[in-house]
Structure formats: structure tokens, C-alpha cells
Design a protein around this motif. Structure first.
Motif, PDB file in Angstrom:
ATOM      1  N   ASP A 161      -2.955   7.219 -31.904  1.00 28.24           N
ATOM      2  CA  ASP A 161      -2.425   7.493 -33.236  1.00 28.24           C
ATOM      3  C   ASP A 161      -1.638   8.799 -33.210  1.00 28.24           C
ATOM      4  OD1 ASP A 161      -4.255   9.547 -33.236  1.00 28.24           O
ATOM      5  OD2 ASP A 161      -5.515   8.735 -34.833  1.00 28.24           O
ATOM      6  N   GLU A 162      -1.226   9.258 -34.394  1.00 24.99           N
ATOM      7  CA  GLU A 162      -0.353  10.421 -34.458  1.00 24.99           C
ATOM      8  C   GLU A 162      -1.042  11.690 -33.963  1.00 24.99           C
ATOM      9  OE1 GLU A 162      -2.586  10.072 -38.262  1.00 24.99           O
ATOM     10  OE2 GLU A 162      -1.425   8.711 -36.978  1.00 24.99           O
ATOM     11  N   GLN A 178       6.131   4.195 -32.371  1.00 20.89           N
ATOM     12  CA  GLN A 178       6.608   4.379 -33.734  1.00 20.89           C
ATOM     13  C   GLN A 178       8.030   3.875 -33.912  1.00 20.89           C
ATOM     14  OE1 GLN A 178       4.560   5.760 -36.510  1.00 20.89           O
ATOM     15  NE2 GLN A 178       3.392   4.793 -34.873  1.00 20.89           N
ATOM     16  N   ASP A 182     -13.146   5.457 -37.200  1.00 19.58           N
ATOM     17  CA  ASP A 182     -12.128   6.502 -37.348  1.00 19.58           C
ATOM     18  C   ASP A 182     -12.409   7.749 -36.517  1.00 19.58           C
ATOM     19  OD1 ASP A 182     -14.157   7.804 -38.751  1.00 19.58           O
ATOM     20  OD2 ASP A 182     -13.363   7.260 -40.714  1.00 19.58           O
ATOM     21  N   THR A 217     -12.113  -1.662 -35.280  1.00 23.14           N
ATOM     22  CA  THR A 217     -11.500  -0.570 -34.525  1.00 23.14           C
ATOM     23  C   THR A 217     -12.597   0.351 -34.011  1.00 23.14           C
ATOM     24  OG1 THR A 217      -9.438  -0.630 -35.785  1.00 23.14           O
ATOM     25  CG2 THR A 217      -9.974   1.437 -34.700  1.00 23.14           C
TER      26      THR A 217
END
Length: 702
Positions: free
Chosen positions: A118-119, A202, A256, A151
Motif C-alpha cells: 500500500d501507500e 497506482q 489492517d 486481507t
């Protein structure tokens, strides 16, 4: 030195060699590294060099020989087939970067799972499409927690410590150990490669996926009981608190990777009791837990601890946000003046919210006030927690009589025999003593509980009288310099509950004497809060990411004249705005004397919000207006676009307000005038909205 080109190393670990067999398939040849068992299959030194020692450094220290088993190595110079999805695993040759068998392999789907970043450069495994599910174990735990459409975190960002040593993927009777040898060290060259990998994903991301119209993982809605296969997986980390009625542990949500606090409850019944008594005691115990959870769920507020998740089976399990800085006890004598005034304001706001809804906490003490201090601004956030003794007094509106709480912080009127009963103001006394503790409390008398039973009543009465007088004497001494906080405490720590201020009266007094400030929209903020803070709701911080904070969502704020409305709305959408009522009091000009007790009608928060772009009765110059908690942006005479955040999934849904506005089938006019049904949600816009919609959605993109 580790090769910065290496992203991950996958090692087969199942006993029947299923994973090893899959790894050795010809389709995996470009990523497959065969075991050589330490034997050089070709020369590695010339004739002049000395022969290496029998034991390598890793073998001498008991480490594992890297070449002792077959492995798959994922590297950046051999990119994935689909940058958007990262590295994919399954039995579909066309889509899989690593083939886990051919079609027909038991328990393995064509697209089983994918690994992506992810970012923040955190690494996650996603199972979006499998038929039989995937499991991820951490330190050999949770391997039976099989999920579909789920996830799992595999590794935190470069340079971040990871609380587990062994991570394994379990799928179709395969067990695969996965390691990220460069992730924890976080060398610059590796980070550059990892960031480039993320940027490629992205650039391949479609516009509508960027704004999350689809929400994964799919779970049951909050109004429905979650099945075990839908429940989130929590990984135990460490104990952070315990008591007579349960314990609280820090956990990590696999979905998460964030820290949470999980409370488990100690049963108040014994297995040795008779069946009838045990059943009665167990039901009473469960009722007490239900009461605690209901109070937290039904009274959401920025200064009241929220419920993230609650399960009753197999054992009661409450998940809450994790507050890195712990409870107030450890900070009492270390806060600066600005921080303890802000703490006082937030405690009063939380209590006012609860008291207006008939909730009395009854056990307010520093241990039940959780703290987050911003590491940069040093701003403090306080939430009220632990509602095990709390009572909803609204059904009867009678005074309460049960003694509960802690001696140092309990109001005199809560003790049996000193009043005909008590109400919400016992919490105000407790809050006053807590805040006074920031100055330093007087020495407490010896505990009355050590006396014999026949002497205890007298000892308790003497203790209460002595402690109350000690508090009042020290308050008088502290007020020699006409301290504003002490002036308020004199109204909070008043033995007479009739004269004791309510939370609302304390807040009004604070606004009058300059401790706090009432904004134009009626909220109460710190006296030195800037204009931006006036329009910012303090959300529940700090879901920490190994020391990093989750940015709090912003509340709606009216734009300045001439502001870019597109950017403004996009910013609110990104933050997950809820257009709802806020903490409010009368404006300073409307405040009455402290003897007058007024109650302002409150608006309750909503669990979803909506945004309409289109015509209304207001000006058509692109202005922003509020109506029924729904912001509207006007761009002249056009059909309009309706955007909302789904109350259950949290995803954004857009549709043209065209046809049936009641939420059923929408109708779209096709060429030639034919009308065909169109199901909701519809991700489309007419030509005259396309430009505005594109600007809005681009503003939402990362």
C-alpha cells in the motif's frame, strides 16, 4: 549484504511436499531457486583462494542454510504480470505470477491470492476470488482461520519492527513460509525499488477503483450478527491492563495491521456452583456485559470510548481503539497548563453528553480516562472508558443508591446513609478530584476497609469526612492566586450535590472566565484554538501503526467565498465525513448566570452521509449550503449527481438523481426514447456532468 532487488522469499514447509512440487513447475522457472544443499554445482572460487570453512557463519550460529531447500524468490527486476494486483498466485497460467498447480489442484483456485503493497509500503495478502479460502498464521497461530474475500498483513513498512517472527500462508494443504529480508532494514536502494513497484501499481489503477467504489473485504453488515468466517482476525501482542473483572490486551488486526485494545471478561460465576445458581449468575454476568457494550455503542462521542467490535461467542470479547499513551494516571503530574485545561474541557464534554442521555458512569478515575498526546503538537485527547459500573437512569429517572466506585474519587453522596440517593453529579465530583490531582492531592487517610466488620461503618464515615475536608482545605489554599481552574473545581468538589455544578454549567463557566471558548456554531474549544481548530472535530485517535497515527477525519467546514468547491467536497469525502450534530452550548452572548441551568436540544449523529451536486433553491453560483444534514453544491441548471457513503460498507456510491429517488430501480433514457431499468448503485454520469464528476473524482485520487 542483502540484494536490494529481492522483495520476498517463499519456502515450502508442508510435510507432503505439495508446495515444493508446485514451485518446481516449469511455469515458475524464472523465479524458482533449486536446493543445492551447500554443494557447489559449478566453481565458486579460483585455484588460488582458500577453501571455505566447513561451517558457514549462519550454520555456526544455528541458522538455516539458505540453499538447503527449494524456494521462490520475488524480485523487482521480474515484475508481476498485472502491476495493479501485485504478485498473483493460483492455477490460472494467464494471470498467475507463481503457479500453485494446474487447474484441478485441490483447494487452489485460478486466482487464489495476491501480494501487494500500500501507500505506506506495508505488505498485504489479499484473497478476493478463491473458492476455498486462505489462511495466514503468525508464529504458528491462526492457521485454522480460513477466510475468503479477506486481507492479511504480512509485513509493516521498511524500517518498522514486526511483532511476529514466522509468517506462513496456508492454502490447499500447502504451507508456505514467506519472508521479506530487506523490509526491516529498509535500506535506501530497496525502498526506492519498493516505491517504484507501488507507483507502477497506482499508474495502472482505474479511476473508479482509486476512489474505492468497491469495498473489500466483504463482511456482514453491522445490523447482522457476524459469522466466524466474517469476523476479523486479531493477533495477540501483549497485556496492557488487568483487574478483577477482566483484562485488556493489545492486539493487531490482521486486516489492517493496526493496534487495537481487546478486553476479555472474567466470569463472576463458578463452575462448582449448582446448575440453577450457575445459570442465574451467568445470565446476570452476561447482562452486565451487555449493559456496558450498549452504553458505549448507543452514546457515540469524540470523548467516549467507542466499540470497534464485540463478540459474545465463544467468549465475550470487546475490541476498542488502542491509545498508545495509556491512562491518565501516568500523566497527572507531567501535563502542562494548556494540556490539563484541555483535558478538563474534554472530560466535561464527554460527561455532558452522557448525562444528557441519562448515563451515569459511577467509576470515574484516572485509570478510566485514556490519553493520546500528539507527538508533534503535544495536543492531548481524552476519552472516557470502562463502563462496567455505569447505569442508564432514564427508564425510572430515580436516584441511585448502590455504592460503587473508588474511594479517592467517589462523591460523598454515593456512600450509603449520607443521602437519599444520587444522580449524575457524582461524576462531576470525581472529575473534579481527578483534575485536582494534576495539582497534587492531599494525603489520603488510612483505608477504612481494614477495620473489622462491626467497626467498618464508623470507620468509613470518618474516612469520608476527613477526606472531604482535606480536599476542601487544599482547594482553599490553592485558590489564593484566584486560579481559574481552581475556581471551577470549587464548584465541582462541593459536598452538597444541589450546589455542585453540572457538566454543562462547568463548561459555561469555563467559557465565561476564558478557560474555554464557544465558537460561532456553538461548540466549545480550547481558548487558544485557532480558526481551523474551530471547524475540526476531535476524532478518536490513535489507531497506531507502530508509532504512526491515523489522521483524524475532518468535520464539514463551510468554504471561504470563492473557494474551489470541488476540492473542498473531495477533501470531506476522503475523510469520511458524517454530517451530524456536534458538541454545542449557547453562544457567549446567550449564556446565563451560573445559577440558571439550561439544556440545549441536541442532534444525534448519523451513521452515513450523502452529498448532492445539482440545483436547489439557493444561489446557482456554485455556493455551498446545508439542508437536513446534506451538503449541496450548485452548478447551475443541471440534472445533478448524487454521491453517498454506504453506511455499512463505507464505500462511495454515485448515481444520477434521475427517476425513482426512493432507492429502488432507476430508469435511464436511451437513444430513441426507450426507457430501460437501471439498478442502484449506478456509476455513470450524463455528458453535462462528466466534467464536474471527473474533477471531483480526480481530487479524491491519492
Amino acid at each position: 549484504m542483502l540484494d536490494p532487488n529481492v522483495f520476498a522469499v517463499l519456502t515450502p514447509c508442508d510435510e507432503k511436499n505439495r508446495a515444493r512440487t508446485a514451485f518446481s513447475l516449469p511455469e515458475n522457472a524464472d523465479r524458482f531457486h533449486k536446493a543445492v544443499g551447500g554443494v557447489a554445482e559449478e566453481p565458486t572460487i579460483d585455484s588460488r583462494q582458500s577453501t571455505p570453512s566447513l561451517l558457514s557463519p549462519s550454520e555456526e550460529t544455528g541458522g538455516e542454510d539458505e540453499d538447503a531447500t527449494d524456494r521462490i524468490i520475488l524480485t523487482f527486476d521480474k515484475p508481476s504480470k498485472d502491476p495493479l494486483k501485485g504478485w498473483q498466485f493460483g492455477t490460472n497460467k494467464a494471470s498467475s505470477d507463481v503457479l500453485l498447480g494446474h487447474r484441478g489442484t485441490r483447494g487452489i483456485s485460478g486466482r487464489q491470492f495476491n501480494i501487494a503493497v500500500d501507500e505506506r509500503l506495508w505488505v498485504f495478502l489479499h484473497d478476493y476470488h478463491s473458492s476455498h479460502g486462505t489462511a495466514v498464521s503468525y508464529n504458528h497461530k491462526n492457521k485454522d482461520e480460513v477466510r475468503k474475500k479477506e486481507t492479511w498483513i504480512l509485513s509493516r513498512g521498511p524500517g518498522k519492527s514486526t511483532p511476529w517472527k514466522v509468517v506462513m500462508i496456508h492454502v490447499g494443504h500447502m504451507a508456505i513460509k514467506i519472508e521479506f529480508p530487506n523490509q526491516q532494514a529498509g535500506k535506501p536502494e530497496y525502498m526506492e525499488n519498493l516505491r517504484a513497484f507501488f507507483n507502477r501499481s497506482q499508474s495502472a489503477l482505474p479511476l473508479l477503483e482509486k476512489i474505492d467504489f468497491e469495498s473489500y473485504p466483504s463482511t456482514a453488515t453491522p445490523s447482522q450478527p457476524q459469522t466466524p468466517r466474517h469476523q476479523a482476525i486479531y493477533l495477540d501482542d501483549e497485556m496492557i491492563g488487568h483487574g478483577e473483572f477482566g483484562e485488556v490486551r493489545r492486539v493487531i488486526k490482521a486486516r489492517d495491521g493496526l493496534y487495537y485494545a481487546a478486553k476479555t471478561f472474567t466470569p463472576l460465576f463458578k463452575d462448582s456452583d449448582g446448575d440453577q445458581k450457575r445459570k442465574r449468575d451467568e445470565e446476570q454476568w452476561r447482562d452486565q456485559i451487555r449493559n456496558e457494550i450498549d452504553i458505549m455503542r448507543n452514546n457515540p462521542h469524540p470523548n467516549v470510548m467507542p466499540v470497534v467490535e464485540f463478540r459474545f461467542t465463544p467468549n465475550p470479547f470487546l475490541v476498542m481503539p488502542y491509545y498508545r499513551d495509556g491512562h491518565l494516571t501516568r500523566h497527572l503530574r507531567h501535563l502542562n497548563e494548556k494540556q490539563y485545561v484541555s483535558a478538563l474541557r474534554q472530560i466535561l464534554l464527554g460527561l455532558r453528553h452522557l448525562h444528557e442521555r441519562g448515563i451515569i458512569h459511577r467509576d470515574l478515575k484516572p485509570e478510566n480516562l485514556l490519553v493520546d498526546i500528539d507527538k508533534d503538537t503535544k495536543e492531548i485527547t481524552i476519552v472516557i472508558a470502562d463502563f462496567g459500573f455505569s447505569k442508564d437512569a432514564t427508564p425510572t429517572n430515580d436516584l441511585l443508591k448502590t455504592f460503587c466506585g473508588s474511594l479517592l474519587y467517589a462523591a460523598p453522596d454515593i456512600f450509603f446513609g449520607r443521602s437519599d440517593g444520587y444522580g449524575a453529579k457524582v461524576d462531576i465530583w470525581s472529575a473534579g478530584v481527578i483534575v485536582f490531582g494534576m495539582y497534587g492531592l492531599p494525603e489520603a487517610p488510612p483505608s477504612p476497609w481494614k477495620k473489622e466488620a462491626r467497626q467498618q461503618a464508623v470507620a468509613l464515615e470518618n474516612w469520608i469526612s476527613t477526606w472531604t475536608q482535606s480536599l476542601l482545605d487544599k482547594l482553599d489554599d490553592a485558590n489564593e492566586n484566584d486560579d481559574k481552574v481552581v475556581n471551577m473545581l470549587l464548584h465541582m468538589i462541593d459536598p452538597d450535590p444541589e450546589k455542585r455544578y453540572s457538566a454543562h454549567e462547568c463548561l459555561q463557566m469555563g467559557c465565561r472566565n476564558g478557560l474555554f471558548r464557544a465558537t460561532r456554531d456553538g461548540r466549545i474549544v480550547d481558548a487558544d484554538a485557532d480558526d481551523m481548530a474551530d471547524n475540526t472535530m476531535h476524532a478518536h485517535p490513535t489507531l497506531t501503526r507502530d508509532g504512526e497515527e491515523t489522521p483524524p477525519p475532518q468535520s464539514p467546514r463551510l468554504p471561504e467565498t470563492g473557494a474551489d468547491n470541488t476540492t473542498f467536497i473531495a477533501r470531506n469525502l476522503r475523510g469520511g465525513v458524517r454530517c451530524s450534530g456536534e458538541d454545542s452550548v449557547n453562544s457567549p452572548s446567550d449564556m446565563k448566570d451560573s445559577g440558571r441551568r439550561t439544556r440545549r436540544r441536541r442532534t444525534s449523529g448519523t451513521s452515513s452521509w450523502s452529498l448532492t451536486i445539482g440545483p436547489s433553491n439557493s444561489d446557482s453560483d456554485g455556493g455551498f449550503s446545508m439542508a437536513d444534514s446534506e451538503p449541496r453544491l450548485n452548478e447551475g441548471p443541471m440534472t445533478g449527481l448524487f454521491i453517498r457513503r454506504d453506511r455499512f460498507t463505507g464505500s462511495l456510491v454515485s448515481r444520477q438523481p434521475h427517476g425513482d429517488e426512493s432507492g429502488g430501480q432507476l430508469e435511464e433514457e436511451q437513444d430513441g426514447g426507450a426507457v430501460t431499468p437501471r439498478p442502484e448503485p449506478v456509476i455513470a454520469a450524463t455528458a453535462h456532468l462528466a466534467s464536474f464528476e471527473r474533477r471531483l473524482f480526480e481530487s479524491l485520487a491519492p
